[in-house]
Each structure stands twice: as structure tokens, then as C-alpha cells.
Design an enzyme around this catalytic site. Sequence first.
Site, short mmCIF file in Angstrom:
data_model
loop_
_atom_site.label_atom_id
_atom_site.label_comp_id
_atom_site.label_asym_id
_atom_site.label_seq_id
_atom_site.Cartn_x
_atom_site.Cartn_y
_atom_site.Cartn_z
N GLU A 163 27.47 16.24 27.47
CA GLU A 163 27.70 15.53 26.22
C GLU A 163 26.90 16.13 25.06
O GLU A 163 27.26 15.97 23.90
CB GLU A 163 27.35 14.04 26.38
CG GLU A 163 27.79 13.17 25.20
CD GLU A 163 27.44 11.68 25.34
OE1 GLU A 163 27.08 11.25 26.45
OE2 GLU A 163 27.54 10.96 24.33
N ARG A 194 41.88 2.73 22.13
CA ARG A 194 40.55 2.26 21.81
C ARG A 194 40.28 2.18 20.31
O ARG A 194 39.75 1.18 19.82
CB ARG A 194 39.50 3.21 22.40
CG ARG A 194 39.39 3.10 23.89
CD ARG A 194 38.40 4.12 24.43
NE ARG A 194 38.23 3.91 25.87
CZ ARG A 194 37.44 4.61 26.63
NH1 ARG A 194 36.72 5.59 26.12
NH2 ARG A 194 37.33 4.36 27.92
N ALA A 224 25.28 16.89 33.97
CA ALA A 224 25.30 18.30 33.57
C ALA A 224 24.02 19.01 34.01
O ALA A 224 24.07 20.06 34.65
CB ALA A 224 25.51 18.41 32.07
N GLY A 225 22.88 18.45 33.68
CA GLY A 225 21.61 19.11 33.96
C GLY A 225 21.33 19.24 35.45
O GLY A 225 20.93 20.31 35.93
#
Lengths: 639, 257
Positions: free
Chosen positions: A426, A331, A45-46
Site C-alpha cells: 500500500e 462504494r 508486503a514487508g
Amino acid sequence: MATLDSKIPDGSIADKWENHKFSMKLVNPNNKRRFEIIVVGTGLAGASAAASLSELGYRVKVFTFHDSPRRAHSIAAQGGINAAKNYTNDGDSVHRLFYDTVKGGDYRSREANVHRLAEVSVNIIDQAAAQGVPFAREYGGLLDNRSFGGAQVSRTFYARGQTGQQLLLGAYQALAKQIAAGSVELHTRTELLDVVLKDGRACGIVTRDLVSGEVGSHSAHAVVLATGGYGNVYYLSTNAMASNVTAAWRAHRKGAFFANACYTQIHPTCIPASDEFQSKLTLMSESLRNDGRIWVPDTFDDSRSPNEVPEGERDYYLERKYPAFGNLVPRDVASRNAKTVVDQGKGVGTLKNGVYLDFADVIDRDGEDVVRAKYGNLFDMYENITGENPYKVPMRIYPAIHYTMGGVWVDYNLMTTIPGCYSIGEANFSDHGANRLGASALMQGLADGYFVLPYTIGDDLAGRLGEAVVPTDDPVFLEAEAAVNSQVDRFMSIGGTRSVDWFHRELGKIVWDYIGMERTKEGLEKALSEIPALEEEFWKDLRLLGSAATLNSSLEKAGRVADFFELAKLMARDALEREESCGGHFRAEHQTEEGEAQRDDENFAHVAAWEWTGADSVQTRHQEELIFENVALTQRSYK
Amino acid sequence: MSKQLNLTLQVWRQNGPDEAGHFETYTAEGISEDMSFLEMLDTINEGLVQSGQTPIEFDHDCREGICGTCSLMINGQAHGQEKATTTCQLHMRKFNDGDTIVVEPFRARAFPVVRDLVVDRSSFDRIIEAGGYISVNTGAASDANLTPVPKEAADTSFDAAACIGCGACVAACPNSAAQLFTSAKLAHLNLIPQGQAQRFERTENMVETMESFFGSCTNHGECHEACPKDISLDFIAFMNRDYVKAKVKNRKLAGQT
């Protein structure tokens, strides 16, 4: 007081993002260089946001506590990245990816955000392929896809088992290009320790140079937090050792609401801890459940080696309870059932903390060579870590935390409740609801960074043309620096007897026991009494050695653990208030007869966003109602 | 109960880049063979904190062999004696009870010591900034399947791209050369169609930036032996060929500046 306006655009679900892009204000290309933007974090993302914003012309400063941007933990993602390309002609579409993601999130995400994510997913693949990301290819040279995580279409793009690494290298290289062009200023080994506000708006950050210990300030017109998830609150997780919540948490303390803290995801197939000093858990690909059979001995505290336990004394509990799906249940179901048998005292291994994943049948049926061709690298990895040969002895597995869906609350523009402060990837809460689907984390990180934030940030900046940044000698910066310095001094002067790792490990045990795979009212209340007690001890008995004026990783950890203590309390409160089960949040009191998560759509189809009200008081809970106009809410069943 | 080891460690301690370093001897008792090498160091640090001594600083992060942060010369070998293994994936069962283990930082002039076992590898980032990318701005890409990439090229490109940038190649090289790292990063992009437009400009810039930081390659091959990702020496040959071609192709004709 900040209010929760999600700013979801009008129009039909398929038109919202297009309409919004048109209605947003633009910053003239020549004026973009008059704006400065701080990006914290250099994961998918960054790095993608910093590169894209600087390509547009903004002046960008990017910060990472690593020695290089390419170290960020996105690099460890294995499986792949989803995109609604429908290259396989099997009926995928933007709408299907949208639908699957909302359903997979157990109806606790925003429809509008998820639809946008599905829309831009296709652009991500184009962008990454053009950057030279070596995706798997067919013999004709076109991109290969596979089905992943139970999806009924093949929409996952992958680069062997190292998709995260390759996508991150792509984003990092795009960032390197912009650094070389002089339009991004890179600060490595520099950690954010506070977000600074002036007149209610984010105006910069306070950082500590991890090598010199120097505390300093940086100002900008906007601050973007891309600092990942908070799975390390559990101490043992599949996160990297330095992954932390500090940037998000310090923003929370300055007014950014923190949403859905209790939504954490457990991965069912990790290698169990081998001793007290285990530092992290390693994930084994879920694909192993396609051929391995999960079992525990029938008898309690069985100390025989697995091969000595006769067939009739084994409990293949997933096959027994879920005959249709067997070992391939989702999961969360696989994880909870493993916990149940281990808690009953049927766990295996020296510490009785795992269950067997047995390949004897498939080896008998297909031969060792076939199994080696499919899973050879995973078997080698397992043997390297445990010293046991999984061709001869069943693997031992146990669930571990590996992703957090909760995070900083953001509106449709990815802005937090602090004006001028954004959160992406996130670190925010936005797209996965109560449960993230496989191969969707990489998609969201890159969607936010490449294709969402670069549009939405301009809408806010356009009206601020001519506004100067707040100088870093302004009292707001000096006060924030003083607060950071005084926290550092406080840590160094406690002079107690226990290491920061000891406190982190003890905190992790409480969080795992009571806010882990299965939560109860009683357990959460216990967590809320045990965490503050341990936290009090932390502030009295912590021992830090060395100096604050040099590299001192224990000091870095102390700040992160202090924030984990506060986060853990919020997680417990959030889990306690959410009187339902959904996705990764399972309250034992709320389950169907089949043991499935029982949602309460009438009372809990909302986002819980918590507002910081001071260190001595409990955060205030706000609600953002979720409206489902395009997807019907249903109940899962795997019998 | 797993086997326990009693070990003697000689660990390099150094306060800062400009200060003299020295070896300190530590004993590590009751080390479980299931620990990773870094968990063994965690245990020593825990003991140091208990006895009031400053813990040893070392670089690490993902602890699953992919981030490239961990380093260390272990008994003179980068990432220790195991082939194709990072230090974080090296387990103590590979050692014997009673062993003495010497632990040093990666040593190279281009990797100055920050503190103890931590070194500064930012020169690698400078090499990438010199051209280790394909210039495609966000949004400019056409549909991914418009550019077929032969499977073999994609696979070989991946083999190169698997480099984790840890610096073991430099630490293992008697000349502190960075040919294996640079050639892997360069081959990743030069082998595929998307990377062709900037191929020779990239090659010249990356190689010459590399040479400004690192020593020269004299074909020892120690880099490959130390590489935790088993990056092939062939990429160095590939880089050398591309560099020669680049010097010809990039040459300006008389009168052009």
C-alpha cells in the site's frame, strides 16, 4: 534531477513480465549473501519480501515499530484475496482480472503493472495454501471462492472474515523460519526516521529504538519501504492507531516522488463516531448492503426514534436515485450520497452523523433466524460497539476512509526515484489507479513481496558486486542522525499547552471536510490556508511530557503528525490540480448529469508525481502519461 | 445523550523493567458509556497532559480486536470481565457509575514490563521461530488444489489459527503457562496435510522452547476463560498427545547421533 522513467518493458501486455524476467540480470546464488537489504515494515508486503529475499540468500534486516511482526495492520483485512484461478469455471482469466482492475481503478493505473499483478495472483494462492493458510474449503477439500465487491466472477479466496489475519500469519511464519535460520535480523519496536543517501543512492536508514530512545543507523545495499498507507491523516479511519506515512514521507523528503496523493478510498459502511474522543472507526462488511435498506427521515433534524418514523416519511435515497442498483451502488456512490443527506441535516443518531441501514424488511420476509445465520457475527459486533440491537433498531452507518491508492512513485521494478530505494504494498502508488477493488489489497501486497521484488531487486544489485555498504560512521549517517535527534529535541522543548492527539484530531477534521469524499476548488483552497495555520500552531503549542530516553508514545505520534501535516498539504494540492473526477477523487465541479465521476482523459490520463523541493517551497508536479493499449476507456453508469 | 460515568482508577505505573512499580489513583469523570476501555484511558491521558503529568503507556493498535496488541488486567481479569472480548472491544457501558477499576499489566516472568502497562511478549515470537511454520520457500508451491484439505480439518485448523497472540492466556494462568497459545499455533499446522512433514519436529521444538520461558500447565482452564478468541482447551490435549508421539518418533536409535 530524477526523471520519471517507468521502465515498462516492451512487448505485448501478456509477454512483458516474462520477457522482463528473462532480460534482468541475475545475482549468482553464492553472491547473494554478499548483499544486505533493509526491509521496513512487516505487513503482507514487508514480511513476504523479507522472507523471500532471505530465502534467495540475501542478508536481510527487517524493522517494525510493533512489538511483533504479526501485529501489522494487514491483519485486520476481512474480505478476501483475488486470484485468477478460474477454479469455479465461470470464465475468469488473467486477462479478465487485469481488465477489471484497470476499469475499477477508473483508468488511472499502469496497464503493465496491473497485468503482472493478475499474472502472479495465482501463485500467491498456491504459496499461501502451502504455508498452511486455512482458506475456506468445499466438502471435497478443494478451495472455495466467492464473488466480492460486485465482481461478476467468483475469484475471491477467503478465510472466514479474517483473510488478512491468516495471510499475514502465513507471511510472518515464513519470516520466523528465516529468522530462526539466522538469515533475517529482526528489529522490533524500532521506527524508521530517515532514509540516508550517499552520492544520490540509498545506503541505509536512521531509526529510533522506541524503548530506549536511542537513535542509530543501519546500512545496506538496498532499502525497501513496506510501510502501508496514509489513511490516518484523517485521524478517524479504519486504520490501526499507529499506521502512519512517516517512512514514505521521509523518503519523499530525500528525493522519492510521491504520486497521486489525492487518491483515497472511502468505505461506505462503518459505524459512525459516537463522541469527540472516538479514536477509530470500525468497518462493517459491505455484504450488509445486500439485505439492508438505507434511509434517512424526510424531515430535517428529526429527533424521533427510527421505528417511530412512518414509512411515508422516510427517504430511501439510493433506491430512489438509482432504481437499478439501489442499495448496491459502488462504494464511492453510496458514500457520497450518505454525505449529501447528512450535510443537508438529515443525519441520524445523537451526533446526526449517520444514515440508517434497516433490516426490518428482510427480518419480516425471512425471519430473524435467517438473518442471524447470515450476519450474526456482524450484528453482535455492532451491538457490542454501539449498545443497540440491530434486530430491533436500524443500524447507523457512515462512510470512513480505509485505503489510500496514492503513495510513493515506483517504476516497473518497484524502485522509487531514489536509486536503491524500493516501495511495495500500500505504501506505493502502483496498481490500483484511482480506486482499489475489494480483495485486491492483499493481492498486491503479497504480489510485490513474494513474486515481484525478489526478481527486480537482483537486476540492480547484480552490477554492484563487490561494493561495500557505507559504514554507519560515515558523515551521511552522522548528519542524518543529528537531524533526527534535533527534531526529537525540538518536539520535547516546545512546551506548549496542547496534546499531540488534539492536533491530530483537528488536522483530521480539515482533511475530512475538504479532502474527503467530495472536493471543491474552494474547499481545497480553504484546506491549503487552514492546514498551514494549524501546523504553525502545532510547532508552537505542542506539549510533550516524559522523556525522549524511554518509551514515549506521544513523542512517536508527534513525528507522525508532523509528517501528516506536510502530506495533507500535498493531498490538497494534488486534488486541486487534478481538474477531473476519477475513482476515489471526486471533484464536485466535474460530474455527469447523473452525479457520476466525470473523467477528463484528454488532460488527466496521467500519474501526478510530486518532487520535494524543500520545506519552504511547494513540490514540483511531474507527469507520467498513462497509455492504454489493451483496455478501452469507458464511463460508468449505475442508473 | 448517552449515560455518563464517574470512575476511580488505580493504574500501575512503572518506569522501566528494573524499577519498582506502584499504583496511582486517577479519577475519570463524565466518561461516556459509548467509549471503549482504551478510549477511556485516552481521555485520562488527555487530562494528564493538561495537568502536566506523564501519560500512561499502554499497548494498542488496531482497536478492532484482531491485532492482539492490547492487553491489561482489568480488576484482575485479562481483557476485563467480558467473555471472548479484547480490551479494545470492551465498552464502558459494562461498568457502573462510581466503580473503582484496577488496571495492571499482564503479569508473567516471561512478559517483563517495558513501561507502565506495556509488557514484552517477544517470547511468543521465539516459540514460533522454533517451528511454528511450514518450510516452503517462495515459488516452491504446487497448485493449491493438488492438496485437498478435508473441510473439517481446515475448519478446526482455522479455529486454532484464530489466536491473536495477545498473551491473555499466560496472564490469566496461575502458573504463567503458555500452553493455550502454543497449542493453538501448533494445532493450526499439525491438523492439516501441509503440516505433516514437520509435525513431530515442530511439536518437540515448540513445546520445549515454550517450557524454557513459561510455567507448566496444571489444567486450571483459566487461559480459555480469558481468551478473547475463545480458543478451545482441546488444543492443549492435542498438543500433549502430539508431544508424546514426538518424543517416541524423534528418538534416535542407539548408534545414531
